[in-house]
Write an enzyme that holds these catalytic residues in place. Structure first.
Site, PDB file in Angstrom:
ATOM      1  N   THR A  37     -13.186  -3.131   1.255  1.00 24.44           N
ATOM      2  CA  THR A  37     -11.786  -3.076   0.324  1.00 24.44           C
ATOM      3  C   THR A  37     -11.466  -4.082  -0.778  1.00 24.44           C
ATOM      4  O   THR A  37     -10.483  -3.970  -0.941  1.00 24.44           O
ATOM      5  CB  THR A  37     -11.194  -2.372   1.827  1.00 24.44           C
ATOM      6  OG1 THR A  37     -10.905  -2.694   2.297  1.00 24.44           O
ATOM      7  CG2 THR A  37     -11.520  -0.689   1.640  1.00 24.44           C
ATOM      8  N   ASP A  58     -19.334  -9.017   8.615  1.00 22.30           N
ATOM      9  CA  ASP A  58     -18.540  -7.830   9.520  1.00 22.30           C
ATOM     10  C   ASP A  58     -18.184  -8.322  10.608  1.00 22.30           C
ATOM     11  O   ASP A  58     -18.949  -8.442  11.292  1.00 22.30           O
ATOM     12  CB  ASP A  58     -20.186  -7.137   9.299  1.00 22.30           C
ATOM     13  CG  ASP A  58     -19.252  -5.535   8.837  1.00 22.30           C
ATOM     14  OD1 ASP A  58     -18.658  -5.122  10.091  1.00 22.30           O
ATOM     15  OD2 ASP A  58     -20.224  -4.987   7.876  1.00 22.30           O
ATOM     16  N   LEU A  73      -7.296  -9.522  10.514  1.00 23.96           N
ATOM     17  CA  LEU A  73      -7.083  -8.906   9.757  1.00 23.96           C
ATOM     18  C   LEU A  73      -7.655  -7.335   9.211  1.00 23.96           C
ATOM     19  O   LEU A  73      -7.626  -6.503   8.266  1.00 23.96           O
ATOM     20  CB  LEU A  73      -6.018  -8.890   8.434  1.00 23.96           C
ATOM     21  CG  LEU A  73      -5.012  -9.232   8.755  1.00 23.96           C
ATOM     22  CD1 LEU A  73      -3.846 -10.107   9.814  1.00 23.96           C
ATOM     23  CD2 LEU A  73      -4.565 -10.146   7.018  1.00 23.96           C
ATOM     24  N   LYS A  91     -15.116   1.527  14.630  1.00 17.94           N
ATOM     25  CA  LYS A  91     -16.022   0.168  15.210  1.00 17.94           C
ATOM     26  C   LYS A  91     -15.372  -1.066  14.610  1.00 17.94           C
ATOM     27  O   LYS A  91     -15.573  -2.473  15.035  1.00 17.94           O
ATOM     28  CB  LYS A  91     -17.758   0.049  14.579  1.00 17.94           C
ATOM     29  CG  LYS A  91     -18.756   1.280  14.292  1.00 17.94           C
ATOM     30  CD  LYS A  91     -20.326   1.387  14.492  1.00 17.94           C
ATOM     31  CE  LYS A  91     -20.890   2.420  15.329  1.00 17.94           C
ATOM     32  NZ  LYS A  91     -22.294   2.441  14.432  1.00 17.94           N
ATOM     33  N   LYS A 105     -12.095 -16.532  22.668  1.00 20.69           N
ATOM     34  CA  LYS A 105     -11.934 -16.519  24.534  1.00 20.69           C
ATOM     35  C   LYS A 105     -13.095 -18.183  24.620  1.00 20.69           C
ATOM     36  O   LYS A 105     -12.854 -18.927  25.793  1.00 20.69           O
ATOM     37  CB  LYS A 105     -12.902 -15.443  25.052  1.00 20.69           C
ATOM     38  CG  LYS A 105     -12.933 -15.982  26.651  1.00 20.69           C
ATOM     39  CD  LYS A 105     -13.402 -14.756  27.170  1.00 20.69           C
ATOM     40  CE  LYS A 105     -14.256 -14.917  28.722  1.00 20.69           C
ATOM     41  NZ  LYS A 105     -14.243 -14.110  28.912  1.00 20.69           N
ATOM     42  N   ARG A 106     -14.187 -17.935  24.021  1.00 20.75           N
ATOM     43  CA  ARG A 106     -14.960 -19.338  23.561  1.00 20.75           C
ATOM     44  C   ARG A 106     -14.227 -20.916  23.552  1.00 20.75           C
ATOM     45  O   ARG A 106     -14.572 -21.375  23.999  1.00 20.75           O
ATOM     46  CB  ARG A 106     -16.364 -18.437  23.145  1.00 20.75           C
ATOM     47  CG  ARG A 106     -17.480 -19.819  23.274  1.00 20.75           C
ATOM     48  CD  ARG A 106     -18.390 -19.796  23.034  1.00 20.75           C
ATOM     49  NE  ARG A 106     -19.695 -19.985  22.416  1.00 20.75           N
ATOM     50  CZ  ARG A 106     -21.065 -19.545  22.027  1.00 20.75           C
ATOM     51  NH1 ARG A 106     -21.043 -18.614  21.590  1.00 20.75           N
ATOM     52  NH2 ARG A 106     -21.850 -20.538  21.726  1.00 20.75           N
ATOM     53  N   TYR A 145      -8.159   5.850  12.284  1.00 18.86           N
ATOM     54  CA  TYR A 145      -7.727   4.314  12.329  1.00 18.86           C
ATOM     55  C   TYR A 145      -6.826   4.681  13.772  1.00 18.86           C
ATOM     56  O   TYR A 145      -6.860   3.235  13.911  1.00 18.86           O
ATOM     57  CB  TYR A 145      -6.630   4.339  10.790  1.00 18.86           C
ATOM     58  CG  TYR A 145      -5.989   3.927  10.699  1.00 18.86           C
ATOM     59  CD1 TYR A 145      -6.330   2.141  10.265  1.00 18.86           C
ATOM     60  CD2 TYR A 145      -4.864   3.441  10.893  1.00 18.86           C
ATOM     61  CE1 TYR A 145      -5.497   1.206   9.654  1.00 18.86           C
ATOM     62  CE2 TYR A 145      -3.641   2.445  10.133  1.00 18.86           C
ATOM     63  CZ  TYR A 145      -4.085   1.260   9.901  1.00 18.86           C
ATOM     64  OH  TYR A 145      -3.846   0.228   9.544  1.00 18.86           O
ATOM     65  N   LYS A 149      -6.820   1.092  15.812  1.00 14.68           N
ATOM     66  CA  LYS A 149      -5.217   0.342  16.365  1.00 14.68           C
ATOM     67  C   LYS A 149      -5.321   0.681  17.964  1.00 14.68           C
ATOM     68  O   LYS A 149      -4.834  -0.878  18.290  1.00 14.68           O
ATOM     69  CB  LYS A 149      -4.940   0.851  15.497  1.00 14.68           C
ATOM     70  CG  LYS A 149      -4.924   0.381  13.977  1.00 14.68           C
ATOM     71  CD  LYS A 149      -5.227  -1.121  13.631  1.00 14.68           C
ATOM     72  CE  LYS A 149      -5.818  -1.250  11.938  1.00 14.68           C
ATOM     73  NZ  LYS A 149      -5.965  -3.214  11.893  1.00 14.68           N
ATOM     74  N   TYR A 159      -7.828  -8.982  27.658  1.00 17.87           N
ATOM     75  CA  TYR A 159      -8.313 -10.383  27.359  1.00 17.87           C
ATOM     76  C   TYR A 159      -7.343 -11.279  27.723  1.00 17.87           C
ATOM     77  O   TYR A 159      -7.551 -11.917  28.571  1.00 17.87           O
ATOM     78  CB  TYR A 159      -8.759  -9.933  25.890  1.00 17.87           C
ATOM     79  CG  TYR A 159     -10.263  -9.952  25.274  1.00 17.87           C
ATOM     80  CD1 TYR A 159     -10.739  -8.747  25.415  1.00 17.87           C
ATOM     81  CD2 TYR A 159     -11.004 -11.084  25.758  1.00 17.87           C
ATOM     82  CE1 TYR A 159     -12.081  -8.076  25.575  1.00 17.87           C
ATOM     83  CE2 TYR A 159     -12.661 -10.713  25.235  1.00 17.87           C
ATOM     84  CZ  TYR A 159     -13.026  -9.334  25.352  1.00 17.87           C
ATOM     85  OH  TYR A 159     -14.089  -9.261  25.171  1.00 17.87           O
TER      86      TYR A 159
HETATM   87  P1  NAD Z   1      -7.145  -4.226   2.494  1.00 17.50           P
HETATM   88  O1  NAD Z   1      -7.719  -3.123   3.046  1.00 17.50           O
HETATM   89  O2  NAD Z   1      -6.655  -4.705   0.902  1.00 17.50           O
HETATM   90  O3  NAD Z   1      -7.651  -5.446   3.572  1.00 17.50           O
HETATM   91  C1  NAD Z   1      -8.783  -4.948   4.583  1.00 17.50           C
HETATM   92  C2  NAD Z   1     -10.092  -6.034   4.311  1.00 17.50           C
HETATM   93  O4  NAD Z   1     -10.849  -5.939   5.437  1.00 17.50           O
HETATM   94  C3  NAD Z   1     -10.610  -5.993   3.147  1.00 17.50           C
HETATM   95  O5  NAD Z   1     -10.757  -6.989   2.897  1.00 17.50           O
HETATM   96  C4  NAD Z   1     -12.083  -5.472   3.730  1.00 17.50           C
HETATM   97  O6  NAD Z   1     -13.037  -5.583   2.839  1.00 17.50           O
HETATM   98  C5  NAD Z   1     -11.863  -6.098   5.942  1.00 17.50           C
HETATM   99  N1  NAD Z   1     -12.890  -5.403   5.997  1.00 17.50           N
HETATM  100  C6  NAD Z   1     -12.843  -4.154   6.073  1.00 17.50           C
HETATM  101  N2  NAD Z   1     -13.866  -3.711   7.633  1.00 17.50           N
HETATM  102  C7  NAD Z   1     -14.255  -5.226   7.292  1.00 17.50           C
HETATM  103  C8  NAD Z   1     -15.256  -5.576   8.807  1.00 17.50           C
HETATM  104  N3  NAD Z   1     -16.307  -4.102   9.274  1.00 17.50           N
HETATM  105  N4  NAD Z   1     -16.356  -6.838   8.480  1.00 17.50           N
HETATM  106  C9  NAD Z   1     -15.226  -7.798   7.529  1.00 17.50           C
HETATM  107  N5  NAD Z   1     -13.912  -7.463   6.895  1.00 17.50           N
HETATM  108  C10 NAD Z   1     -13.796  -5.574   6.734  1.00 17.50           C
HETATM  109  O7  NAD Z   1      -5.724  -3.688   3.158  1.00 17.50           O
HETATM  110  P2  NAD Z   1      -4.778  -4.113   3.872  1.00 17.50           P
HETATM  111  O8  NAD Z   1      -3.697  -3.666   3.270  1.00 17.50           O
HETATM  112  O9  NAD Z   1      -4.158  -6.174   2.943  1.00 17.50           O
HETATM  113  O10 NAD Z   1      -4.746  -4.411   5.115  1.00 17.50           O
HETATM  114  C11 NAD Z   1      -4.926  -5.407   6.175  1.00 17.50           C
HETATM  115  C12 NAD Z   1      -4.778  -5.343   7.874  1.00 17.50           C
HETATM  116  O11 NAD Z   1      -3.268  -5.322   7.907  1.00 17.50           O
HETATM  117  C13 NAD Z   1      -5.563  -4.003   7.920  1.00 17.50           C
HETATM  118  O12 NAD Z   1      -5.301  -4.551   9.566  1.00 17.50           O
HETATM  119  C14 NAD Z   1      -5.054  -3.170   8.275  1.00 17.50           C
HETATM  120  O13 NAD Z   1      -4.910  -2.095   9.281  1.00 17.50           O
HETATM  121  C15 NAD Z   1      -3.314  -3.199   9.127  1.00 17.50           C
HETATM  122  N6  NAD Z   1      -2.236  -2.966   8.438  1.00 17.50           N
HETATM  123  C16 NAD Z   1      -1.600  -3.023   6.258  1.00 17.50           C
HETATM  124  C17 NAD Z   1      -0.311  -2.128   6.500  1.00 17.50           C
HETATM  125  C18 NAD Z   1      -0.266  -2.036   4.952  1.00 17.50           C
HETATM  126  O14 NAD Z   1       1.004  -1.430   4.551  1.00 17.50           O
HETATM  127  N7  NAD Z   1      -0.809  -2.869   4.099  1.00 17.50           N
HETATM  128  C19 NAD Z   1      -0.238  -1.957   7.019  1.00 17.50           C
HETATM  129  C20 NAD Z   1      -0.035  -1.422   8.635  1.00 17.50           C
HETATM  130  C21 NAD Z   1      -1.128  -2.122   8.893  1.00 17.50           C
END
Ligand code: NAD
Ligand code: UDP
Length: 311
Positions: A37, A58, A73, A91, A105-106, A145, A149, A159
């Protein structure tokens, strides 16, 4: 002191702003992202700094790097994106956390998990405090989701308990600002794009459900403050703006600020859509000395300018 910091999801909305903030503070920053995304365009301007690196990877696969801190994030955040491949979303939260915690940890890094207000589900107490266990449907369409989380929080705390990993848990409430993806279906991006195109504004349900919207700069200030707290403070801590608005109020505000001719239309409410959400930020005030400084209208203006520039 210059620290070496890994940001997973570094090409996303919040991750790209975070990379920028940490670089501006003089740190060395590595963005790790699989671009599900996120987009390279969000961070390419940072490559002019010799202290910034980008890696396509990934988080569900192991990864090794020597760093001092990890901000985890990586995870799609909008309902349409996280439901697109629900199993992959689980996943990403679960295996991604295991891989990043193993790395922390490492190399003895401190690690922060971007958790979410979604761990409270459709909350029965209001506003939400960190000691509330939540009201989540474990088999609903949002569960990939929410439960991912929640499991990530459990992995982090275990951990910490079992292996003394230094952890920080932040529960992020709805955050908005420039670099949101116009196609991700979130309410702020949808309404602004619809208003700028004078198209109908799609309110799901009757529009009386509430959300509390935090501007990205405020959110990231809270996140970095949390990372810098003493090791004894691990959270979880709510970070969000307690200003609570109905979705209908938000629509009316966006129409006013954009001078739009759009009309409101009502569509069905998605399954398990929470009816109310507002953070209690007493803990953030006390432990981080943090509170939001940017009111909704002040944050919407630069966000509207951003969307004008890209559509
Ligand atoms: P976003 O979708 O813009 O960013 C998520 C990023 O993670 C993207 O760049 C995506 O490509 C990358 N990504 C997804 N799956 C991946 C994987 N398997 N391996 C590597 N990279 C991967 O979303 P955001 O709004 O920037 O959110 C960032 C974090 O904050 C997320 O964990 C989200 O759950 C959390 N969060 C955001 C909000 C919000 O309102 N924006 C609210 C609560 C929590
Ligand atoms: N929403 C809406 N119209 C839209 C997009 C979203 O009415 O075009 C509603 C949605 O049903 C929810 C709220 O706005 O009640 C916030 O949705 P979003 O997807 O932004 O975030 P979340 O539900 O994850 O808090």
């Amino acid at each position: 002191m210059r620290k070496k910091i890994l940001v997973t999801g570094g090409a996303g909305f919040l991750g790209s702003h975070l990379c920028e903030k940490l670089l501006n503070q003089g740190h060395e920053v590595v963005s790790l992202d699989n671009y599900f995304t996120g987009q390279k365009q969000n961070i390419v301007h940072l490559l002019k700094s010799p202290y910034f690196e980008i890696i396509r990877h990934d988080v569900t696969m192991p990864f090794f790097i020597e760093v001092d801190e990890i901000y985890n994030l990586a995870c799609p955040a909008s309902p349409i994106h996280y439901q697109y491949n629900a199993i992959k979303t689980i996943k990403t939260s679960v295996m991604g956390s295991i891989n990043m915690l193993g790395l922390a940890k490492r190399v003895k890094a401190k690690i922060l998990q971007a958790s979410t207000s979604e761990v409270y589900g459709d909350p029965k107490i209001h506003p939400q405090t960190e000691d509330y266990w939540g009201h989540v449907n474990p088999i609903g369409t949002r569960s990939c989701y929410d439960e991912g989380k929640r499991c990530a929080e459990s992995l982090f705390i275990n951990y910490h308990r079992q292996n003394d990993v230094r952890i920080k848990l932040i529960r992020i409430f709805n955050t908005y600002g420039p670099r949101m993806d116009p196609e991700d279906g979130r309410v702020i991006s949808n309404f602004i794009v619809q208003a700028l195109k004078n198209k109908d504004i799609t309110i799901y349900g009757n529009g009386e459900q509430t959300r509390s919207f935090c501007y990205v700069d405020d959110l990231l200030e809270g996140m970095v403050r949390l990372m810098n707290t003493p090791d004894s403070f691990i959270g979880p801590v709510n970070v969000g703006n307690p200003g609570e608005f109905t979705i209908k109020q938000l629509a009316e505000t966006v129409i006013r600020l954009t001078n739009s001719k759009s009309k409101l239309v009502y569509e069905p409410l998605p399954e398990d859509d929470p009816m109310q959400r507002q953070p209690d930020i007493s803990l953030a005030r006390k432990e981080l000395g943090w509170e939001p400084t940017i009111a909704l209208e002040d944050g919407l203006k630069p966000t509207i300018e951003f969307f004008k520039s890209i559509i």
